[in-house]
Design an enzyme around this catalytic site. Structure first.
Site, PDB file in Angstrom:
ATOM      1  CD  GLU A 121       6.370  -8.724  -1.887  1.00  0.00           C
ATOM      2  OE1 GLU A 121       6.915  -9.320  -2.827  1.00  0.00           O
ATOM      3  OE2 GLU A 121       6.976  -8.000  -1.081  1.00  0.00           O
ATOM      4  CE  LYS A 162       1.404  -0.267  -3.055  1.00  0.00           C
ATOM      5  NZ  LYS A 162       1.198   0.811  -2.105  1.00  0.00           N
ATOM      6  CG  ASP A 184      -1.721   1.799   3.919  1.00  0.00           C
ATOM      7  OD1 ASP A 184      -0.987   2.556   3.258  1.00  0.00           O
ATOM      8  OD2 ASP A 184      -2.903   2.053   4.189  1.00  0.00           O
ATOM      9  CE1 TYR A 231       9.311  -2.808  -0.507  1.00  0.00           C
ATOM     10  CE2 TYR A 231       8.034  -3.120   1.493  1.00  0.00           C
ATOM     11  CZ  TYR A 231       8.512  -2.298   0.498  1.00  0.00           C
ATOM     12  OH  TYR A 231       8.216  -0.966   0.507  1.00  0.00           O
ATOM     13  CE  LYS A 280      -2.445   1.093  -4.128  1.00  0.00           C
ATOM     14  NZ  LYS A 280      -3.030   2.368  -4.214  1.00  0.00           N
ATOM     15  CB  CYS A 326     -33.434  21.855  17.853  1.00  0.00           C
ATOM     16  SG  CYS A 326     -31.801  21.544  18.555  1.00  0.00           S
ATOM     17  CB  CYS A 383     -32.363  24.004  22.306  1.00  0.00           C
ATOM     18  SG  CYS A 383     -32.728  24.569  20.638  1.00  0.00           S
ATOM     19  CB  CYS A 404     -31.355  24.108  15.720  1.00  0.00           C
ATOM     20  SG  CYS A 404     -31.653  24.986  17.252  1.00  0.00           S
ATOM     21  CB  CYS A 430     -29.304  25.550  20.433  1.00  0.00           C
ATOM     22  SG  CYS A 430     -29.092  23.803  20.053  1.00  0.00           S
TER      23      CYS A 430
HETATM   24  S1  IVH Z   1       8.201  -3.152  -4.029  1.00  0.00           S
HETATM   25  C1  IVH Z   1      10.540  -0.980  -7.357  1.00  0.00           C
HETATM   26  N1  IVH Z   1       6.767  -4.403  -2.237  1.00  0.00           N
HETATM   27  O1  IVH Z   1       4.448   0.636  -2.152  1.00  0.00           O
HETATM   28  C2  IVH Z   1       9.420  -1.312  -6.456  1.00  0.00           C
HETATM   29  N2  IVH Z   1       6.581  -2.053  -2.356  1.00  0.00           N
HETATM   30  O2  IVH Z   1       3.556   2.051  -4.545  1.00  0.00           O
HETATM   31  C3  IVH Z   1       9.795  -1.316  -5.051  1.00  0.00           C
HETATM   32  N3  IVH Z   1       5.092  -1.094  -0.681  1.00  0.00           N
HETATM   33  O3  IVH Z   1       7.139   2.856  -2.384  1.00  0.00           O
HETATM   34  C4  IVH Z   1       8.636  -1.475  -4.152  1.00  0.00           C
HETATM   35  N4  IVH Z   1       4.534  -2.976   0.294  1.00  0.00           N
HETATM   36  O4  IVH Z   1       6.543   1.958  -0.068  1.00  0.00           O
HETATM   37  C5  IVH Z   1       7.076  -3.215  -2.780  1.00  0.00           C
HETATM   38  N5  IVH Z   1       5.604  -5.624  -0.654  1.00  0.00           N
HETATM   39  C6  IVH Z   1       5.919  -4.469  -1.183  1.00  0.00           C
HETATM   40  C7  IVH Z   1       5.379  -3.264  -0.715  1.00  0.00           C
HETATM   41  C8  IVH Z   1       5.730  -2.072  -1.333  1.00  0.00           C
HETATM   42  C9  IVH Z   1       4.381  -1.672   0.302  1.00  0.00           C
HETATM   43  C10 IVH Z   1       5.098   0.355  -0.940  1.00  0.00           C
HETATM   44  C11 IVH Z   1       6.464   0.962  -1.064  1.00  0.00           C
HETATM   45  C12 IVH Z   1       6.511   1.614  -2.411  1.00  0.00           C
HETATM   46  C13 IVH Z   1       5.061   1.747  -2.736  1.00  0.00           C
HETATM   47  C14 IVH Z   1       4.866   1.747  -4.230  1.00  0.00           C
END
Ligand code: IVH
Length: 717
Positions: free
Chosen positions: A130, A132, A134, A242, A330, A435, A438, A459, A465
């Site tokens: 799934e 991640k 931000d 999640y 990542k 420049c 100026c 400059c 300037c």
């Molecule tokens: S699972 C025990 N699922 O990433 C693990 N974390 O680097 C529980 N995060 O602190 C986290 N999307 O804030 C999980 N789909 C996702 C996530 C997610 C973002 C963040 C979360 C966590 C951090 C860990």
């Protein structure tokens, strides 16, 4: 007030029944509305600020005890409501953990192999994948189906109680849907802001001349951690569920099943979550998500894999703070090819001519990139700072097809150029030696001691300037200098263009000149009497200014914020400083050696000061400014403190104060704050998420402590 109400009003919040709390909230809402109107509307307050404050605090305390009773018209949701000074702490009954990282496909297959090996499985287990998100994580606790509290992650064990704020998020249900809901349900997930909401918010900030937010994640975090839930309510935050914490009963035995259950309870879950049973299919999903990333309405920074079978998760358990059953894959820094349309030269405050690439707009990682930094003329020619070839010596030309990279919040860079696509009639870029702002000569100075030619062309026009003058003004009003509210870059540009503010001293005569002006500020487009008055007040508020801010604001070359602080501490006040600068210009040896004796000040800074004060135009602005403002003498550092003279490094995230505040506090107690750990470091204050600096400190045997221990050490508990 009726007798009954009078009695209620005198009861402590802790002992109110639900019924009583409800009528107190109603009474307080009405009373606060009435007093707000007296205060803001007709300017005839009937109660003191202190009494007013007490009403507001009582209202908030009741809401915190009975979050369900918070009224739609709650005074704490109104803007302008006095904020609490800090959040209450909340303990997570099950810690909130973080995830280990994978960066390459190989890291992922290694993870898969580790899982199999640990469990001694012949057949690979299923994994979910799934996005991640931000954002920042939030834990929501439901008792008998009702939301009772919400906490941030904090250090994983103790977070901040942000219940009222969480309640303003539409994706956070206050009551769970369905039957057979376990008595205790803790749902965890990510609070985030969409790219669109972020862009809208920044557009508004720009219109109001306020500083812009950096990215959606920081903005979401800042919004959730507002002490005034009225502000949170105005920010369009969203939430993906999640994970979970304490559960009195488990409704499913798989990760996927749990997430489906969350959806049934009324949470929003991510539609891109799926189950896979081979590493190949898992990676394929990763690459699909990566490709679609920029089209998603929110920022993601990777893909999270989790073992689907919860019994296997239990067996795998944790190592340090990370589960063995999950990993975050990542995304690499994003790259893209586009056309270099033009090279523009910007002239900075110190006269540096900085080339900026104007690009054919391209979306990279969800952000439209139109500019990239080009650093200096050698960089364009394909020569690095060390004199060695860059891009194998390939130069950059207008019209070229270039590869740009954007990583996180960093300004986009140009990584490479495709020579095959270069037009036959393309011409080498010729860096200006005049420049553009100026017309003065722009030169590359030779460093007197090393004999090396500076990579930056500057400059030589100084304050004649206009580009330098405007940048200087922007620096002067900036956050770390005079910090004048409502005087942002746009206003400075306009005021300079119209001749209203030509140098820093002019800012402080603006109000007085305005009263005599034919074209009043309040009559300018985008202004009115209120905003004009507000600006004049903000300017007046800075007539008393901390001494180091004054020095820093002068924008003397090589005098950064830290140097300004060192100078302020050494000279203590403006008179001693002015006298020393005069002596320095006069060639006084003793003054020069005094300067060089200051820790962190070398000949570059000393010469910068001398050059600045040798220029008569600078001296007249300096004197004119001193007729308007009064630098507050710097307190000599408290040498009795236990950290006096020590070098401190802060790393990881701080929970109880901002970095700026932590730094200021340390310096107040006579410590020096450094950004990197070395053998000279005395103390490393490590918050959650601390990494390499903490490790280095441990290797070097440097004393380490957490934020609380630090606060105790400086006696701030
Ligand atoms: S699972 C025990 N699922 O990433 C693990 N974390 O680097 C529980 N995060 O602190 C986290 N999307 O804030 C999980 N789909 C996702 C996530 C997610 C973002 C963040 C979360 C966590 C951090 C860990």
């Amino acid at each position: 007030m009726s007798n009954e109400e009078l009695n209620l009003a005198s009861l402590s919040v802790d002992i109110l029944s639900e019924e009583q709390a409800k009528s107190e909230l109603a009474r307080l809402a009405e009373a606060l509305l009435y007093h707000d109107a007296r205060y803001h509307g007709d300017d005839t307050p009937e109660i003191s600020d202190g009494e007013y404050d007490q009403l507001k605090r009582r209202n908030l305390a009741i809401e915190q005890r009975f979050p369900d009773l918070a009224r739609a018209d709650s005074p704490s949701r109104r803007v302008g409501f006095a904020a609490l000074d800090k959040f209450e702490k909340i303990n997570h009954s099950i810690p909130m953990l973080s995830l280990g990282n994978a960066f390459t496909d190989e890291d992922v297959t290694d993870f898969w192999d580790r899982v199999c090996k640990f469990l001694k499985l012949d057949k690979a287990p299923e994994l979910t994948a799934e996005p991640k998100i931000d954002g920042l994580s939030l834990s929501l606790r439901y008792e008998r189906g009702k939301l009772v509290s919400a906490g941030t992650r904090g250090d994983g064990v103790t977070g901040e109680n942000v219940t009222l704020n969480a309640k303003t998020i539409a994706d956070v249900p206050s009551v769970l849907m369905g039957d057979d809901i376990p008595d205790i349900v803790e749902i965890r997930g990510e609070v985030y802001m969409t790219k669109q909401s972020f862009a809208d918010l920044n557009e508004r900030m720009e219109r109001e001349g306020k500083p812009l937010y950096v990215n959606p994640r920081n903005t979401a975090a800042g919004s959730l951690r507002q002490l005034d839930s009225g502000i949170t309510a105005q920010r369009p935050l969203k939430f993906f569920a999640y994970a979970w914490g304490e559960m009195s009963e488990m409704p499913s035995d798989t990760q996927m099943g749990m997430v489906q259950q969350m959806e049934a309870w009324g949470f929003v879950t991510n539609p891109l979550m799926n189950v896979f049973d081979t590493p190949e299919s898992l990676l394929e999903h990763y690459h699909d998500i990566e490709e679609g990333r920029s089209a998603l309405p929110y920022d993601i920074d990777g893909v999270v894999y989790k073992v689907n079978d919860l019994a296997l998760q239990t067996r795998l358990s944790f190592r340090a703070n990370n589960p063995r059953w999950a990993i975050a894959h990542k995304f690499p820094a994003e790259k893209a090819w586009t056309i270099l349309k033009d090279i523009e030269i910007q002239v900075g405050r110190t006269g540096a001519l900085t080339p900026v690439a104007r690009l054919e707009p391209i979306t990279v990682g969800g952000v439209v990139v139109t500019n990239a930094t080009l650093h200096n003329e050698d960089y364009i020619r394909g020569i690095g700072n060390d004199g060695k070839p860059l891009r194998e010596g390939r130069d950059l030309r207008v019209g070229d097809t270039v590869m740009i990279q954007r990583a996180g919040d960093v300004i986009p860079q140009i990584l490479d150029v495709d020579l095959q696509k270069r037009a036959a009639d393309s011409a080498e870029y010729i860096f200006p030696t005049i420049c553009p702002a100026c017309g003065s000569k722009a030169v590359r100075e030779e460093n007197a001691s090393s004999g090396k030619v500076d990579s930056i062309r500057r400059c030589t026009g100084g304050l004649i300037c206009p580009a330098q003058a405007v940048e200087q003004l922007k620096h002067f009003v900036g956050r770390n200098a005079f910090d004048i509210d409502g005087l942002g870059d746009k206003q400075v540009d306009a005021f300079y263009r119209d001749g209203m503010i030509m140098n820093p001293a002019d800012i402080f005569t603006l109000r007085e000149r305005d009263t005599r002006s034919l074209k009043r500020l309040k009559d300018r487009e985008g202004w009115g009497s209120t905003s004009a008055e507000k600006l004049f007040d903000a300017i007046d508020a800075r007539r008393d200014i901390q001494f180091y801010r004054f020095i820093f604001g002068l924008g003397i070359r090589h005098v950064g914020e830290q140097t300004a602080k060192d100078l302020a501490k050494t000279y203590g006040g403006i008179d001693a400083f002015s006298a020393a600068m005069k002596a320095l210009v006069g060639g006084d040896e003793a003054t020069m050696s005094d300067l060089l004796a200051i820790d962190g000040i070398g000949s570059t800074v000393a010469n910068g000061l001398k050059a600045f004060f040798s220029e008569s135009r600078n001296v007249s602005v300096y004197e004119a400014l001193l007729e308007q403002v009064k630098p507050i003498p710097t307190e000599q550092a408290d040498s009795s403190s236990s950290v006096s003279g020590k070098t401190v490094v802060f790393t990881g995230s701080l929970e109880r104060m901002t970095r700026d505040e932590a730094k200021a506090m340390a310096e107040r107690f006579g410590a020096k704050v450094s950004g990197s750990v070395s053998a000279k470091t005395d103390i490393v204050v490590a918050g959650p998420g601390a990494g390499s600096k903490l490790k280095k400190a441990e290797e070097l045997g440097v004393e380490t402590m957490d934020e609380d221990a630090w606060l105790a050490l400086v006696g701030q508990v």
